[in-house]
Design an enzyme around this catalytic site. Sequence first.
Site, PDB file in Angstrom:
ATOM      1  N   GLY A 175     -46.835  31.531 -26.727  1.00  0.00           N
ATOM      2  CA  GLY A 175     -47.400  32.626 -25.963  1.00  0.00           C
ATOM      3  C   GLY A 175     -48.820  32.972 -26.367  1.00  0.00           C
ATOM      4  CB  SER A 231     -47.403  26.658 -27.139  1.00  0.00           C
ATOM      5  OG  SER A 231     -48.700  26.929 -26.653  1.00  0.00           O
TER       6      SER A 231
END
Length: 567
Positions: free
Chosen positions: A164, A242
């Site tokens: 995120g 990520s």
Amino acid sequence: MVAFAWIPFLLACVSPLSSVAAPLEGLTTTASFKGTPVFPPINYGLLCELPILQGICTRVAAKGSSGIQVTTPIGTAQGVADGSGANRFAVKYASATRWAASTVATKWAFPTGATNASGLPLACPQPSVDPSTYTEDCLSMILYVPTSLKANSDVPTLLWIHGGSFIAGSATAPGLDGSKLAIATNSIVAVMQYRLGALGFMAPSGATNLAVKDTITAMNFLAKVVPSFGGSAKKITLAGQSSGANMIRALLATPSASSLFQSAILQSDPINYGFLNASTQTALQSSYNTLTGCAATDKACQAALSLDAILDAQVTLGDNAPSIDASTGSAEPIRPVRDGSLITTPLDLTAAFPSVNKPILLSNVKNEAGPTIFGMFTGVLAPSVFGPVCEASLGDDRTATIQASPFYNTTNVADTRIPLEALGTDWVWRCPTWSLARSWVGHGGKAFVGLYVTGATYPANNGIAFCLESGSVCHQDDIEIVFGTVPNPTPAQAALTTEMQARYKAFLTTGNPNVAGLSPWTAATTTDVHAHQLGGTPTPSGEVPVGACDPSFWGAAVDYDYQVFGI
């Protein structure tokens, strides 16, 4: 999700005494005659603290209003059976006052917002979401524990760190139900939350990396409690996607955290960005303090700030970051800082690489840049656009080298978004990941590299036509494959989920993802990363072509951003 800087997730122990132990957990009972108490109240939960009864109470599966119960060193853990063969325990693993380091929980407690064992944690504060969905008291995790586990099973734990861009996400994000992954890997899966954005990285005092320290606190919490669930405190593997993978890379660069985990899995880490350096962080911090109107030493002012004010200042800082210091970029301007005390090495090509020994598993997806390119440019782009976009993003020198190479040819290409997506994937994700693998192996560690050519469209990608096309595997499209949470999976998706969970089970146990019956996954070397193809029709070698990720091109002929900015 990451956007480019440049364009803008128990059963009771088998014992004949389990029927005796069950009512001891968390109950206060009074003997009575016709409703009148005849003995003082007895807190049977306290009896489980007696050495003679601890063996009985260690693992209890009690049904009823309190659901599943397990005694831990910090109190009784209450959980629920999710119906899949795993039990779920949501818990606050730490506490922290605003902009202070977190401390390990000393008592088992439900997450903020949960009133019983079935409740799930609220997220950490983040922009552009309903404030009722988050809380500043957000340092929580969810444990998924196979019901087949018994006391002293000594199984591994996988600690998942969500992505995120360090400003969004939670332990309850889509696809992060760890039940199936826990069952398939015979492990405990813990999905944690950490302080996001300014609350995790912009302490007005200048204290750095609070969010990184949250993950260290989480590992210390797990080491304390997982033996009660059948896990081993010495078998913790970090995994994340990520910015979650970026966080793990920061922990790999933190010597003080090394003893807390045995191995790491990094999915889609945007390594190109590098860690921030101390001077950049200082400049960002000064700007943030100005935006909030609170001096570094004015704790009263800082405590009085509303969450809205903190988040508004964070958004403004993110927008302004590239003009404050170009090395931040616009994708993850708020991120871990190489401060020299916690994070001591860049773990990249800009400095001497440290000696390492942990096994790591590094993976990317085929079209990491798909959501960025096709989300931003919604129409077909002419070939003439390629050069100007590259120049605005990489500068004249790097653009000239890229255009002279055979890797991103725009000749006879109807839509320049195709080579731009390939360029973005190589530049930000795939090639710097391969560079890390070579360095890791060259300094004592073992690395396995993979590329997903089959995926499952993540909910965030549903509105991007390219990501819905057959053959596209966009950033985040590996998450539900790994967790086994793909809705209505195709045969190819189901097969890849089975394969990856088997490989993860092996890696958690041995540090090697090879499994009998599956194609060999060759470990990386300093000259050939042997990137294993994950899904699709296997190549004859089972490996992905090197292409532009040859060490003579990216990282040599064309610098990564962290080389350009010396971070």
